[in-house]
Design a protein around this motif. Sequence first.
Motif, PDB file in Angstrom:
ATOM      1  N   GLU A  50      84.085  35.341  32.798  1.00  0.00           N
ATOM      2  CA  GLU A  50      83.466  36.453  33.323  1.00  0.00           C
ATOM      3  C   GLU A  50      81.746  35.931  33.673  1.00  0.00           C
ATOM      4  OE1 GLU A  50      81.539  40.736  32.499  1.00  0.00           O
ATOM      5  OE2 GLU A  50      83.087  40.071  31.705  1.00  0.00           O
ATOM      6  N   GLN A  51      81.096  35.496  32.613  1.00  0.00           N
ATOM      7  CA  GLN A  51      80.048  34.670  32.392  1.00  0.00           C
ATOM      8  C   GLN A  51      79.562  33.404  33.295  1.00  0.00           C
ATOM      9  OE1 GLN A  51      77.065  36.140  30.507  1.00  0.00           O
ATOM     10  NE2 GLN A  51      78.755  37.580  31.152  1.00  0.00           N
ATOM     11  N   PHE A  52      80.927  32.426  33.483  1.00  0.00           N
ATOM     12  CA  PHE A  52      80.785  31.229  34.569  1.00  0.00           C
ATOM     13  C   PHE A  52      81.479  31.637  35.379  1.00  0.00           C
ATOM     14  CE2 PHE A  52      79.763  29.916  29.586  1.00  0.00           C
ATOM     15  CZ  PHE A  52      78.503  29.090  29.838  1.00  0.00           C
ATOM     16  N   PRO A  53      81.136  32.658  36.600  1.00  0.00           N
ATOM     17  CA  PRO A  53      81.835  32.454  37.965  1.00  0.00           C
ATOM     18  C   PRO A  53      81.970  31.034  38.708  1.00  0.00           C
ATOM     19  CG  PRO A  53      79.620  33.232  38.345  1.00  0.00           C
ATOM     20  CD  PRO A  53      79.445  32.809  36.812  1.00  0.00           C
ATOM     21  N   GLY A  54      82.870  30.516  39.416  1.00  0.00           N
ATOM     22  CA  GLY A  54      82.860  29.585  40.212  1.00  0.00           C
ATOM     23  C   GLY A  54      84.331  28.950  40.145  1.00  0.00           C
ATOM     24  N   PRO A  55      84.515  28.584  41.009  1.00  0.00           N
ATOM     25  CA  PRO A  55      85.543  27.589  40.728  1.00  0.00           C
ATOM     26  C   PRO A  55      86.000  27.205  39.206  1.00  0.00           C
ATOM     27  CG  PRO A  55      83.776  26.009  41.573  1.00  0.00           C
ATOM     28  CD  PRO A  55      83.378  27.301  41.608  1.00  0.00           C
ATOM     29  N   GLY A  56      84.774  26.853  38.630  1.00  0.00           N
ATOM     30  CA  GLY A  56      85.673  25.454  37.817  1.00  0.00           C
ATOM     31  C   GLY A  56      86.491  26.511  36.883  1.00  0.00           C
ATOM     32  N   MET A  57      86.423  28.021  36.353  1.00  0.00           N
ATOM     33  CA  MET A  57      87.369  28.873  35.639  1.00  0.00           C
ATOM     34  C   MET A  57      88.301  29.358  36.173  1.00  0.00           C
ATOM     35  SD  MET A  57      86.390  29.060  32.645  1.00  0.00           S
ATOM     36  CE  MET A  57      84.738  28.562  31.618  1.00  0.00           C
ATOM     37  N   SER A  58      88.420  28.825  37.694  1.00  0.00           N
ATOM     38  CA  SER A  58      89.030  29.240  37.778  1.00  0.00           C
ATOM     39  C   SER A  58      90.766  29.134  37.501  1.00  0.00           C
ATOM     40  CB  SER A  58      89.540  29.313  39.564  1.00  0.00           C
ATOM     41  OG  SER A  58      89.581  27.696  39.844  1.00  0.00           O
ATOM     42  N   ARG A  59      90.747  27.713  36.615  1.00  0.00           N
ATOM     43  CA  ARG A  59      91.878  26.988  35.315  1.00  0.00           C
ATOM     44  C   ARG A  59      92.673  28.558  34.543  1.00  0.00           C
ATOM     45  NH1 ARG A  59      89.527  20.804  35.425  1.00  0.00           N
ATOM     46  NH2 ARG A  59      87.763  21.884  37.142  1.00  0.00           N
ATOM     47  N   TRP A  60      91.562  29.177  34.502  1.00  0.00           N
ATOM     48  CA  TRP A  60      91.926  30.003  33.765  1.00  0.00           C
ATOM     49  C   TRP A  60      92.527  31.770  33.924  1.00  0.00           C
ATOM     50  CZ3 TRP A  60      87.408  30.104  29.368  1.00  0.00           C
ATOM     51  CH2 TRP A  60      87.650  28.607  28.412  1.00  0.00           C
ATOM     52  N   ALA A  67     101.550  38.207  28.690  1.00  0.00           N
ATOM     53  CA  ALA A  67      99.851  38.100  27.648  1.00  0.00           C
ATOM     54  C   ALA A  67      99.660  36.681  28.535  1.00  0.00           C
ATOM     55  CB  ALA A  67      99.704  38.385  26.621  1.00  0.00           C
ATOM     56  N   PRO A  68      98.296  36.347  29.097  1.00  0.00           N
ATOM     57  CA  PRO A  68      98.901  34.800  28.688  1.00  0.00           C
ATOM     58  C   PRO A  68      98.368  34.048  27.961  1.00  0.00           C
ATOM     59  CG  PRO A  68      95.910  36.607  29.073  1.00  0.00           C
ATOM     60  CD  PRO A  68      97.212  37.366  28.573  1.00  0.00           C
ATOM     61  N   ASP A  69      99.139  32.616  28.314  1.00  0.00           N
ATOM     62  CA  ASP A  69      98.903  31.748  27.070  1.00  0.00           C
ATOM     63  C   ASP A  69      98.018  31.178  26.897  1.00  0.00           C
ATOM     64  OD1 ASP A  69      99.601  30.286  25.290  1.00  0.00           O
ATOM     65  OD2 ASP A  69     101.491  29.510  26.220  1.00  0.00           O
ATOM     66  N   TYR A  70      96.316  31.519  26.177  1.00  0.00           N
ATOM     67  CA  TYR A  70      95.474  30.608  26.777  1.00  0.00           C
ATOM     68  C   TYR A  70      95.299  29.497  25.950  1.00  0.00           C
ATOM     69  CZ  TYR A  70      94.606  33.262  22.463  1.00  0.00           C
ATOM     70  OH  TYR A  70      94.526  33.480  20.591  1.00  0.00           O
ATOM     71  N   CYS A  71      96.432  29.177  25.068  1.00  0.00           N
ATOM     72  CA  CYS A  71      96.147  28.235  24.901  1.00  0.00           C
ATOM     73  C   CYS A  71      97.105  26.517  25.239  1.00  0.00           C
ATOM     74  CB  CYS A  71      96.802  27.843  23.599  1.00  0.00           C
ATOM     75  SG  CYS A  71      96.583  28.043  21.961  1.00  0.00           S
ATOM     76  N   ARG A  72      96.933  27.051  26.827  1.00  0.00           N
ATOM     77  CA  ARG A  72      98.605  26.145  28.040  1.00  0.00           C
ATOM     78  C   ARG A  72      96.683  26.022  28.800  1.00  0.00           C
ATOM     79  NH1 ARG A  72     103.354  25.036  27.506  1.00  0.00           N
ATOM     80  NH2 ARG A  72     104.655  26.484  26.652  1.00  0.00           N
ATOM     81  N   PHE A  73      95.713  26.661  28.789  1.00  0.00           N
ATOM     82  CA  PHE A  73      94.602  27.054  29.462  1.00  0.00           C
ATOM     83  C   PHE A  73      93.911  25.111  29.618  1.00  0.00           C
ATOM     84  CE2 PHE A  73      92.689  31.756  29.802  1.00  0.00           C
ATOM     85  CZ  PHE A  73      94.214  32.418  30.275  1.00  0.00           C
ATOM     86  N   PRO A  74      94.123  24.752  30.691  1.00  0.00           N
ATOM     87  CA  PRO A  74      92.865  23.562  30.944  1.00  0.00           C
ATOM     88  C   PRO A  74      92.092  23.942  29.587  1.00  0.00           C
ATOM     89  CG  PRO A  74      93.737  24.124  32.748  1.00  0.00           C
ATOM     90  CD  PRO A  74      94.319  24.886  32.206  1.00  0.00           C
ATOM     91  N   GLY A  75      91.238  22.538  28.842  1.00  0.00           N
ATOM     92  CA  GLY A  75      90.493  22.682  28.006  1.00  0.00           C
ATOM     93  C   GLY A  75      90.507  22.849  26.510  1.00  0.00           C
ATOM     94  N   SER A  91      82.159  18.877  32.922  1.00  0.00           N
ATOM     95  CA  SER A  91      82.043  18.347  34.186  1.00  0.00           C
ATOM     96  C   SER A  91      82.960  19.655  35.572  1.00  0.00           C
ATOM     97  CB  SER A  91      82.599  17.438  34.596  1.00  0.00           C
ATOM     98  OG  SER A  91      81.705  16.113  33.894  1.00  0.00           O
ATOM     99  N   TRP A  92      82.426  21.007  34.487  1.00  0.00           N
ATOM    100  CA  TRP A  92      83.532  22.170  35.171  1.00  0.00           C
ATOM    101  C   TRP A  92      82.682  23.238  36.646  1.00  0.00           C
ATOM    102  CZ3 TRP A  92      87.769  25.476  32.996  1.00  0.00           C
ATOM    103  CH2 TRP A  92      88.694  24.560  32.103  1.00  0.00           C
ATOM    104  N   ARG A  93      81.283  22.088  36.265  1.00  0.00           N
ATOM    105  CA  ARG A  93      80.219  22.800  36.923  1.00  0.00           C
ATOM    106  C   ARG A  93      79.399  24.344  36.804  1.00  0.00           C
ATOM    107  NH1 ARG A  93      79.669  19.296  42.795  1.00  0.00           N
ATOM    108  NH2 ARG A  93      79.695  17.240  42.361  1.00  0.00           N
TER     109      ARG A  93
END
Length: 993
Positions: A50-60, A67-75, A91-93
């Motif tokens: 929420e604090q870093f809007p933009g295309p970079g965080m769309s991967r989460w 429930a989301p498995d955040y351990c599989r999130f990129p990064g 480099s997620w801008r």
Amino acid sequence: MVSTLCRSPPPQPCSLLCSTLFIFFFFFAAGDSGAAALDTQATYLAKMKEQFPGPGMSRWDFTSSPAPDYCRFPGVACDHGGNVTGIDVTSWRLVGRLPPGVCAALPALRELRMAYNDLRGGFPAGLLNCTYLEVLNASYSGVSGAVPDLSRLRALRVLDLSDNLFTGAFPTSIANLTALEVVNFNENPGFDIWRPPETFTAMARVRVLILSTTSMRGAIPPWFGNMTSLTDLELSGNFLTGRIPASLARLTRLEFLELYYNELEGEVPAGLGNLTRLTDIDLSENRLTGGIPDALCALPELRVLQMYTNRLTGPIPAALGNSTQLRILSVYRNLLTGGIPADLGRYSDLNVIEVSENLLTGPLPPHACAHGKLQYILVLSNLLTGPIPPAYAACAPLLRFRVSSNHLEGDVPPGVFGLPHASIVDLSYNHLTGPVPSAVAGAANLTSLFASNNRISGELPPEIAAAAGLVKIDLSNNAMAGAIPATLGKLAKLNQLSLQGNRLNGSIPETLAGLRSLNVLNLSYNALSGGIPESLCTLLPNSLDFSNNNLSGPVPAPLIKEGLLESVAGNPGLCVAFRLENLTDPAPALPLCPGSGPGGLRRGMLAGGNVWAVVAVCALACATAALVLARRWVVRARQDAEHDGGAAATSPASSCRSYDVTSFHKLSFDQHEILEALIDKNIVGHGGSGTVYKIELSSGELVAVKKLWVKKLSWLGDRELRTEVETLGSIRHKNIVKLYCCYSGAHSNLLVYEYMPNGNLWEALHGSGCFPLLLDWLTRHRVAMGVAQGLAYLHHDLLFPIVHRDIKSSNILLDADLEPKVADFGIAKVLQSRSASSLDASTTTIAGTYGYLAPEYAYSSKATTKCDVYSFGVVLMELATGRKPIEPEFGDTRDIVHWVSGKVAAGAEAEALDKRLLAWSPSPYKEAMVQALRVAVRCTCSVPSLRPTMADVVQMLAEAAPPAGRTPKDNKLDDSSIKDKDPKAAAAPSPPP
């Protein structure tokens, strides 16, 4: 009795039940706590998104169920229990702030990597509670403000806060972090002036200590020699003075020693020869004197030796010839004497020899390419003698071969002209002999062939046309004979052809008229005969010189019209077809051609029986002009009637009926979609000529629409529209904004462009937001190159050159990939054929923007391509310095051009560079930035004729290109990315760059 006291009583039923319940509830509570902890982690990661809007965080993706498995999130990295141990969003801008409470929410966090983003709000204070954090990397993230006391981060092993915008005191509290192994504060010039305290020696485990460009001042403390765990010590780009302390010789584990760009003086300590693990030493750009220590050059692991731009004397140690590891030798711009070691490169994979601008004597090292890895031979401006070693002709990897301004002699090995990968072969100002061989056809990558002021003989081979990438050929002042090959006309990129001062004979090939990119054609001082082909006048207004030959026949009328009679002087057989009047000295007096009289060509035409043809042509021209004027009058009258009658369209349907459409590309939209979107909420800007809208089409594509109002009593709007439409509608180039179509109506005209999502370069460089953090030097150089290529296309690749007349950073747009596109041709001047208008045709008003205007344009109101070159030079200065064209610091009557030119003239170019980028580019990048700044100074020369053409600029920027996709340290470890830092490239006057 004892046994009774010690024996436990038998369990009672109630007691057993209570124990069972206790264990059950204990594990239940523990399980509930663990689940709560996992929920807290998910909540925090969601807050980060929420604090870093933009295309970079769309991967989460938090929408998955149950429930989301955040351990599989990129990064995101987790341990076996699902606890987050690492976050890497490099480099997620990202743009925003790190949410507070990171350590409370992620108690198992050990590594946090957030480099190459835009972190707002200063140093994240919440990180100070991460007592278990081991790795923190927030480099290149625009973090500003002060760095707080870091003493609580006791577990920290790696701290990288390089390339940021910190101010205030340097955080000497890092001395309390005794677990540190890597410390990198590179390129933080905003720190207050400071000196490192001796408490730094408490960091007993530190291996890498990078404090370059941190405003460190004073002498290098000798106690650095006590930090014996160091393998990498970098103190470059500071204000260090005094001598290099001999105590550094105690750093026996040292591999990298970087002290360049300081004010160090005295001799290089001989004790550095004890550092047996040293692989890379760079002491360049200081004031060092004395010799290069022999022991240093004999180090067994030495790969990179850079000491350029000092005051070093004595020889290059012969020990370098015995090295098995040496890759780079860069000691140019010193006072070195003696010879280049004869065995240099014989036992190592030598990649770079840079010894230009010294006082070196003797021959070139014959074994330099023995291992087939040599890419750069740069030995310009020395006193070298002897022949070019034959082995060099077989050195296929060579990219630059520059031996000019020496005393070399003998035949040039034929293969040197045909080196397959070389972009520059520079043999000028020597005593070399032999011909230009047909082997030049193999020079597939050659852009510049310089061999002027030698004794080159023989004929210029027709096979030279196979080197299709040639941009410059300078073979002037030699002993070449024979005819000029007609095949030269196939060199479509050729910008300069200088063959003056030879013994060339035969006629001038008409095929040269096909060289549409040519700016300089000099065939003077030869033995050429025949006439001057009329077709060559299509190369005007570029520099043409046919003087001092044996040419004969009439001088083409365009040469006379342009006042270029000096370019044909010294040809007794030339004549003019009509009498010349009002000529001023030193124009030559040319006789009338036989059969010509006072009436000149006109009389000849009439006498030849063509009078009726001339009359017919004149009549047809008059009739055509009358029809055009009549149609324009009818259309204007109809539009005025509609306007006076209140016919202004208020609905989409009526609007469409009032617009004529001219399209230049295949369209995926219709008028309705554009017109219905011309509403206030879509307005993104206003200009002097109208309003700009951002419109999202039904297809999802974005377009920009410029709405130009038609003024009833002024043709200005129509003229701007006509100019922009005629200009943009007829050109196609990747670096020029695409015009899809034009809607022409009674009250307004609409231009529909491709939309540039990243705004303009002015905003990127000088505006607020994240752009200054994204535009590193690699990006800025790519922007400069793209703009230069776009302008070179406008100036050289079209039938009629186009002068933009308002090049500035706000007229350079950036697409989604930060590729530049030149825009806003509203005041562009399309230069018509010389028979219709002049390149220097005066305009009635001065177009352009203050700060970017060439000085001659301001007082003469004449638009030339050199005006665009000047404006581009200002933009290039903006890119290299990060400053605006006009700033209070420059003074009341000074601008960026005077300020930068003064720095360059004083040899202080580095002081003008954008401080935010110096650490992004310390070793090869910083040099590339300086080269770009020198190009900018040449572009902004006050004398227009001394400015390069845009084709020249493209070539110079290509030579100054930084290695792509590498870090400065990578470039030290991988020789293949080292860039030519030739000091002659921007020096003037000097041999060709």
